[in-house]
Scaffold this active site. Structure first.
Site, PDB file in Angstrom:
ATOM      1  N   GLY A 177      -2.541   0.107  -8.627  1.00 47.08           N
ATOM      2  CA  GLY A 177      -1.236   0.624  -7.745  1.00 47.08           C
ATOM      3  C   GLY A 177       0.200  -0.344  -8.297  1.00 47.08           C
TER       4      GLY A 177
ATOM      5  N   GLY B 233      13.885   0.323 -18.818  1.00 44.32           N
ATOM      6  CA  GLY B 233      12.960  -0.138 -17.935  1.00 44.32           C
ATOM      7  C   GLY B 233      11.367   0.321 -18.602  1.00 44.32           C
TER       8      GLY B 233
ATOM      9  N   LYS C  52       1.800   6.748 -24.306  1.00 45.33           N
ATOM     10  CA  LYS C  52       1.800   7.803 -24.847  1.00 45.33           C
ATOM     11  C   LYS C  52       1.068   7.467 -26.408  1.00 45.33           C
ATOM     12  CE  LYS C  52       0.515   8.397 -20.684  1.00 45.33           C
ATOM     13  NZ  LYS C  52       1.080   8.417 -19.992  1.00 45.33           N
TER      14      LYS C  52
ATOM     15  N   CYS D  93       8.815   3.237 -18.389  1.00 41.55           N
ATOM     16  CA  CYS D  93       9.110   3.934 -19.047  1.00 41.55           C
ATOM     17  C   CYS D  93       9.400   3.775 -20.645  1.00 41.55           C
ATOM     18  CB  CYS D  93       9.525   5.101 -18.478  1.00 41.55           C
ATOM     19  SG  CYS D  93       9.024   6.436 -19.014  1.00 41.55           S
TER      20      CYS D  93
ATOM     21  N   PHE E   4      15.978  -3.196 -21.337  1.00 37.91           N
ATOM     22  CA  PHE E   4      16.635  -1.529 -21.531  1.00 37.91           C
ATOM     23  C   PHE E   4      15.719  -0.740 -21.355  1.00 37.91           C
ATOM     24  CE2 PHE E   4      21.966  -1.535 -20.806  1.00 37.91           C
ATOM     25  CZ  PHE E   4      22.098  -2.299 -20.228  1.00 37.91           C
TER      26      PHE E   4
ATOM     27  N   HIS F  71      -3.167  35.932 -28.156  1.00 40.12           N
ATOM     28  CA  HIS F  71      -5.073  35.813 -28.864  1.00 40.12           C
ATOM     29  C   HIS F  71      -4.682  35.089 -29.950  1.00 40.12           C
ATOM     30  CE1 HIS F  71      -9.145  36.808 -28.389  1.00 40.12           C
ATOM     31  NE2 HIS F  71      -8.905  37.235 -29.769  1.00 40.12           N
TER      32      HIS F  71
ATOM     33  N   GLY G 229      -7.118   4.917 -10.517  1.00 40.47           N
ATOM     34  CA  GLY G 229      -5.699   5.563 -10.375  1.00 40.47           C
ATOM     35  C   GLY G 229      -5.448   6.109 -12.233  1.00 40.47           C
TER      36      GLY G 229
HETATM   37  C1  FAD Z   1       1.529   1.936 -17.998  1.00 42.11           C
HETATM   38  C2  FAD Z   1       2.139   3.038 -17.148  1.00 42.11           C
HETATM   39  C3  FAD Z   1       2.538   4.349 -17.400  1.00 42.11           C
HETATM   40  C4  FAD Z   1       3.133   5.542 -17.360  1.00 42.11           C
HETATM   41  N1  FAD Z   1       2.816   6.875 -17.242  1.00 42.11           N
HETATM   42  C5  FAD Z   1       3.758   7.994 -16.921  1.00 42.11           C
HETATM   43  C6  FAD Z   1       4.016   8.812 -17.307  1.00 42.11           C
HETATM   44  O1  FAD Z   1       2.639   9.453 -18.073  1.00 42.11           O
HETATM   45  N2  FAD Z   1       4.173   9.947 -16.916  1.00 42.11           N
HETATM   46  C7  FAD Z   1       5.268   9.836 -15.363  1.00 42.11           C
HETATM   47  O2  FAD Z   1       6.309  10.402 -14.648  1.00 42.11           O
HETATM   48  N3  FAD Z   1       5.527   8.118 -15.346  1.00 42.11           N
HETATM   49  C8  FAD Z   1       4.242   7.439 -15.654  1.00 42.11           C
HETATM   50  N4  FAD Z   1       4.479   6.270 -15.435  1.00 42.11           N
HETATM   51  C9  FAD Z   1       5.411   5.763 -14.628  1.00 42.11           C
HETATM   52  C10 FAD Z   1       7.237   5.610 -15.054  1.00 42.11           C
HETATM   53  O3  FAD Z   1       7.081   4.707 -15.422  1.00 42.11           O
HETATM   54  C11 FAD Z   1       7.880   5.387 -13.355  1.00 42.11           C
HETATM   55  O4  FAD Z   1       8.377   5.921 -12.231  1.00 42.11           O
HETATM   56  C12 FAD Z   1       9.580   4.793 -14.081  1.00 42.11           C
HETATM   57  O5  FAD Z   1       9.681   4.428 -15.165  1.00 42.11           O
HETATM   58  C13 FAD Z   1      10.291   4.592 -12.654  1.00 42.11           C
HETATM   59  O6  FAD Z   1      11.844   4.685 -13.293  1.00 42.11           O
HETATM   60  P1  FAD Z   1      12.695   3.429 -13.046  1.00 42.11           P
HETATM   61  O7  FAD Z   1      13.900   3.805 -12.823  1.00 42.11           O
HETATM   62  O8  FAD Z   1      12.459   3.746 -11.305  1.00 42.11           O
HETATM   63  O9  FAD Z   1      12.087   2.158 -13.021  1.00 42.11           O
HETATM   64  P2  FAD Z   1      12.085   1.475 -14.156  1.00 42.11           P
HETATM   65  O10 FAD Z   1      11.997   2.329 -15.160  1.00 42.11           O
HETATM   66  O11 FAD Z   1      10.521   0.707 -13.146  1.00 42.11           O
HETATM   67  O12 FAD Z   1      13.387  -0.040 -13.835  1.00 42.11           O
HETATM   68  C14 FAD Z   1      13.414  -0.388 -13.666  1.00 42.11           C
HETATM   69  C15 FAD Z   1      14.560  -1.697 -14.003  1.00 42.11           C
HETATM   70  O13 FAD Z   1      15.465  -2.766 -12.722  1.00 42.11           O
HETATM   71  C16 FAD Z   1      14.695  -3.938 -13.151  1.00 42.11           C
HETATM   72  N5  FAD Z   1      15.339  -4.876 -12.435  1.00 42.11           N
HETATM   73  C17 FAD Z   1      13.743  -4.998 -11.096  1.00 42.11           C
HETATM   74  N6  FAD Z   1      14.674  -5.787 -10.227  1.00 42.11           N
HETATM   75  C18 FAD Z   1      15.676  -6.332 -10.703  1.00 42.11           C
HETATM   76  C19 FAD Z   1      16.975  -7.539 -10.445  1.00 42.11           C
HETATM   77  N7  FAD Z   1      16.838  -7.616  -9.249  1.00 42.11           N
HETATM   78  N8  FAD Z   1      17.512  -6.979 -10.791  1.00 42.11           N
HETATM   79  C20 FAD Z   1      17.958  -7.404 -11.903  1.00 42.11           C
HETATM   80  N9  FAD Z   1      17.048  -6.477 -12.852  1.00 42.11           N
HETATM   81  C21 FAD Z   1      15.793  -5.288 -11.936  1.00 42.11           C
HETATM   82  C22 FAD Z   1      14.088  -3.195 -13.742  1.00 42.11           C
HETATM   83  O14 FAD Z   1      13.301  -4.950 -14.990  1.00 42.11           O
HETATM   84  C23 FAD Z   1      13.856  -2.225 -14.832  1.00 42.11           C
HETATM   85  O15 FAD Z   1      14.236  -2.542 -16.355  1.00 42.11           O
HETATM   86  C24 FAD Z   1       3.942   5.229 -15.648  1.00 42.11           C
HETATM   87  C25 FAD Z   1       4.198   3.581 -15.851  1.00 42.11           C
HETATM   88  C26 FAD Z   1       2.929   2.996 -16.090  1.00 42.11           C
HETATM   89  C27 FAD Z   1       3.217   1.573 -15.331  1.00 42.11           C
HETATM   90  N1  NAD Z   2       0.775   9.830 -16.459  1.00 42.35           N
HETATM   91  C1  NAD Z   2       1.640   9.346 -15.606  1.00 42.35           C
HETATM   92  O1  NAD Z   2       2.187  10.088 -14.988  1.00 42.35           O
HETATM   93  C2  NAD Z   2       0.637   8.166 -15.523  1.00 42.35           C
HETATM   94  C3  NAD Z   2       0.297   6.674 -16.082  1.00 42.35           C
HETATM   95  C4  NAD Z   2       0.593   5.696 -14.964  1.00 42.35           C
HETATM   96  C5  NAD Z   2       1.201   5.084 -14.077  1.00 42.35           C
HETATM   97  N2  NAD Z   2       1.705   6.409 -13.361  1.00 42.35           N
HETATM   98  C6  NAD Z   2       2.459   5.962 -12.480  1.00 42.35           C
HETATM   99  O2  NAD Z   2       2.106   4.706 -11.252  1.00 42.35           O
HETATM  100  C7  NAD Z   2       1.720   4.831 -10.464  1.00 42.35           C
HETATM  101  C8  NAD Z   2       1.057   3.617  -9.964  1.00 42.35           C
HETATM  102  O3  NAD Z   2      -0.315   3.753 -11.126  1.00 42.35           O
HETATM  103  P1  NAD Z   2      -1.491   2.830 -10.755  1.00 42.35           P
HETATM  104  O4  NAD Z   2      -3.464   3.703 -11.577  1.00 42.35           O
HETATM  105  O5  NAD Z   2      -1.539   1.830 -10.906  1.00 42.35           O
HETATM  106  O6  NAD Z   2      -1.972   3.417  -9.841  1.00 42.35           O
HETATM  107  P2  NAD Z   2      -2.910   3.996  -8.195  1.00 42.35           P
HETATM  108  O7  NAD Z   2      -2.327   4.587  -6.728  1.00 42.35           O
HETATM  109  O8  NAD Z   2      -2.734   5.649  -9.420  1.00 42.35           O
HETATM  110  O9  NAD Z   2      -4.124   3.952  -7.912  1.00 42.35           O
HETATM  111  C9  NAD Z   2      -4.991   2.720  -7.140  1.00 42.35           C
HETATM  112  C10 NAD Z   2      -6.207   2.444  -7.736  1.00 42.35           C
HETATM  113  O10 NAD Z   2      -6.142   1.194  -7.326  1.00 42.35           O
HETATM  114  C11 NAD Z   2      -7.428   0.990  -6.165  1.00 42.35           C
HETATM  115  N3  NAD Z   2      -6.862   0.080  -5.325  1.00 42.35           N
HETATM  116  C12 NAD Z   2      -5.864  -0.447  -4.349  1.00 42.35           C
HETATM  117  N4  NAD Z   2      -5.820  -1.342  -4.057  1.00 42.35           N
HETATM  118  C13 NAD Z   2      -7.699  -1.458  -3.973  1.00 42.35           C
HETATM  119  C14 NAD Z   2      -7.483  -2.539  -3.498  1.00 42.35           C
HETATM  120  N5  NAD Z   2      -6.871  -3.220  -1.753  1.00 42.35           N
HETATM  121  N6  NAD Z   2      -9.186  -2.241  -3.311  1.00 42.35           N
HETATM  122  C15 NAD Z   2      -9.691  -1.366  -4.746  1.00 42.35           C
HETATM  123  N7  NAD Z   2      -9.044  -0.857  -5.166  1.00 42.35           N
HETATM  124  C16 NAD Z   2      -7.486  -0.859  -4.744  1.00 42.35           C
HETATM  125  C17 NAD Z   2      -7.085   2.069  -5.408  1.00 42.35           C
HETATM  126  O11 NAD Z   2      -8.293   2.872  -5.280  1.00 42.35           O
HETATM  127  C18 NAD Z   2      -6.998   3.280  -6.900  1.00 42.35           C
HETATM  128  O12 NAD Z   2      -8.157   3.939  -7.407  1.00 42.35           O
HETATM  129  C19 NAD Z   2       0.685   6.007  -9.835  1.00 42.35           C
HETATM  130  O13 NAD Z   2       0.672   6.528  -9.057  1.00 42.35           O
HETATM  131  C20 NAD Z   2       1.954   6.556 -11.306  1.00 42.35           C
HETATM  132  O14 NAD Z   2       2.689   7.258 -10.274  1.00 42.35           O
HETATM  133  C21 NAD Z   2       2.035   7.627 -13.885  1.00 42.35           C
END
Ligand code: FAD
Ligand code: NAD
Length: 466
Positions: A270, A44, A55, A46, A42, A445, A187
């Protein structure tokens, strides 16, 4: 609940995914029968493997970084190493894992008497019908309303067979800190983990085919890449041809024939929406690739089936998933007064070093959109608090429309970027005329917010003198 042949239970509402989906059931739904299906934890992505733990790691990394660089302020401090076990216990054992377990307990408890929890992966077996399960027991359930909030997963390239690798799902839960780490990608995820691991003492190598954070405004991308190139071992402009190795050592062979070897490998290329794991065809639900297709209100192609968050959104950001959750909840409860998915002026921040935050258009996008733009690049180091910080790299870039005085885009790189930008998010969201902003309010300031005041005043706009 009605029991139809072959259906174990029927619900008013089924939610697939307990990330953002778990916030749907407010007291408005107290008289709805609800099924929440979550195959993992539970909270997900984030909560368990995304925004929050990264963070919490960044705080440790920033502290290590500051200690390592304290001598520039005349302070005798040094970074002598990280206690990985203490860091991971603080983050996961004492915080994240308790919250995730508490969230699930709440939904399974008497306090959520109208909710049933299913813990096996859901997939459609027919229109508005899903196969899932509880423990060892498979169950088929149906719902009048279904919300697909099943998120996304890390993309894993084809060459990643025959090599031990990690993704953001498990890299933070390693038993011990690696001495060296190769990161694939440039990314958000790559840049946040590069800062975390390098600052905590791991040698970081990054392989990427293009400049890091290339989707940002080009001035910010360029300035950031200069810093990153000097901080990490960088292999840019390269792709991976093959990979080999185990949990002790992973070697990548790049397209120029060179090799990169580290103890661990992190793939951050990605994230793929999970639509391909839901047998959407059986439910009659249209998809764009692995993304569930939705209209502006969050409706899928099947009436009564909705989607939100990473599985359907053009943005993979938690604040967007949260906003979409509120919109879908409202639309289900108010079908005659629906609101569109809130996708205007979406900001984001990258919690790397230096921190980056952005909202609105890049300069190039604004020019291409036909605006007569005025632009200001304002160094942090040219305002009082920037001097106090001894900052030499921080920069703010504002892009505005000369004719209307409206802000088109704001881009920050430097300390407190993710907080400083909030003022610009307000200005852009409410369409405030920038000409009224510098002298219509006080600026404390010598706070760092003066960098914003000076950036605005640097735009080629007519400002009143007082
Ligand atoms: C390393 C990392 C850092 C990030 N940092 C940030 C950040 O700083 N700021 C920000 O805005 N965003 C950040 N993100 C992105 C953010 O985490 C996502 O945008 C957000 O969690 C999406 O929420 P969601 O509810 O769509 O999906 P999720 O939170 O992924 O929830 C989906 C849930 O569905 C469940 N699920 C999937 N398929 C099934 C199925 N078939 N049956 C049952 N359960 C299933 C999964 O187990 C999961 O718990 C980050 C992501 C990553 C990976
Ligand atoms: N602080 C935040 O808000 C935060 C932090 C982490 C993740 N996220 C979310 O999660 C998403 C995923 O993060 P991410 O860093 O995995 O994706 P991203 O899309 O930011 O970056 C993907 C990277 O992989 C490279 N890449 C992709 N396909 C490739 C290929 N076939 N060959 C070589 N290079 C390739 C791209 O050039 C890029 O540099 C982000 O786009 C963002 O929306 C947000």
């Amino acid at each position: 609940m009605n029991h139809t042949a072959g259906i174990d239970a029927h619900y008013d509402l089924i939610i697939i995914g307990a990330g953002s989906g778990n916030s749907i059931p407010t007291p408005d739904f107290d008289d709805w029968s609800i099924a929440i299906i979550e195959e993992n934890k539970f909270g997900g992505t984030c909560m368990n493997a995304g925004c929050i733990p990264t963070k919490m790691f960044v705080l440790a990394a920033d502290t290590a970084f500051d200690a390592a660089h304290a001598s520039r302020l005349g302070i005798d401090a040094s970074f002598n190493g990280a206690d990985w076990k203490a860091i991971t216990e603080r983050i996961f054992t004492n915080r994240i894992d308790l919250i995730a377990a508490g969230g699930e307990e709440f939904r399974r408890s008497e306090a959520s008497a109208n909710v049933d929890v299913y813990d096996r992966r859901a997939s459609f077996s027919g229109p508005k019908t899903l196969v899932t399960g509880q423990g060892d027991e498979e169950k088929v359930i149906s719902g009048d309303t279904i919300i697909i909030a099943a998120g996304a997963r890390p993309f894993v390239p084809d060459w990643a067979t025959g090599v031990a690798f990690h993704t953001s799902d498990d890299i933070m839960r390693l038993e011990r800190q690696p001495e060296s780490l190769t990161i694939l990608g440039g990314g958000f995820i790559a840049m946040e983990f590069a800062h975390i691991f390098q600052s905590l003492g791991t040698h970081v190598r990054i392989v990427n085919r293009s400049p890091f954070l290339r989707s940002l405004d080009s001035d910010i991308t360029e300035a950031f890449n200069d810093i990153a190139d000097a901080t990490y071992e960088v292999h840019k402009g390269r792709t991976v041809v093959s990979a080999a190795g185990d949990e002790h050592e992973a070697t990548l062979t790049l397209d120029d024939g060179s090799t990169v070897t580290s103890e661990k490998l992190l793939i951050a290329m990605g994230r793929v929406p999970n639509g391909d794991r839901l047998n959407l065809e059986a439910g009659g639900i249209a998809a764009n690739g692995t993304q569930v297709a939705v209209d502006e209100f969050g409706r899928t192609s099947v009436e009564g089936v909705w989607a939100l968050g990473d599985i359907s959104s053009p943005f993979q950001l938690k604040h967007v998933a949260n906003a979409e959750t509120r919109a879908v909840r409202h639309n289900i409860l108010n079908p005659d007064n629906m609101v569109p998915m809130p996708h205007d002026h979406v900001p984001f921040a990258v919690f790397t070093h230096p921190q980056i935050a952005t909202v609105g258009m890049t300069e190039r996008e604004a020019v291409e959109a036909g605006f007569d733009v005025t632009v200001k690049l304002q160094n942090y180091g040219d305002v009082a608090y920037g001097w106090a910080l001894e900052d030499t790299t921080g920069v703010v870039k504002l892009v505005a429309d000369r004719a209307s005085g409206k802000l088109l885009g704001a881009h920050y790189m430097g300390p407190q970027a993710s907080t400083l930008i909030q003022q610009m998010i307000t200005i852009i969201a409410y369409g405030i005329d920038l000409r009224t902003v510098p002298r219509g309010q006080y600026w404390i300031h010598p706070a760092l917010s003066e960098v914003t005041e000076n950036a605005i005043l640097g735009l080629d706009l007519d400002f009143p003198e007082v």
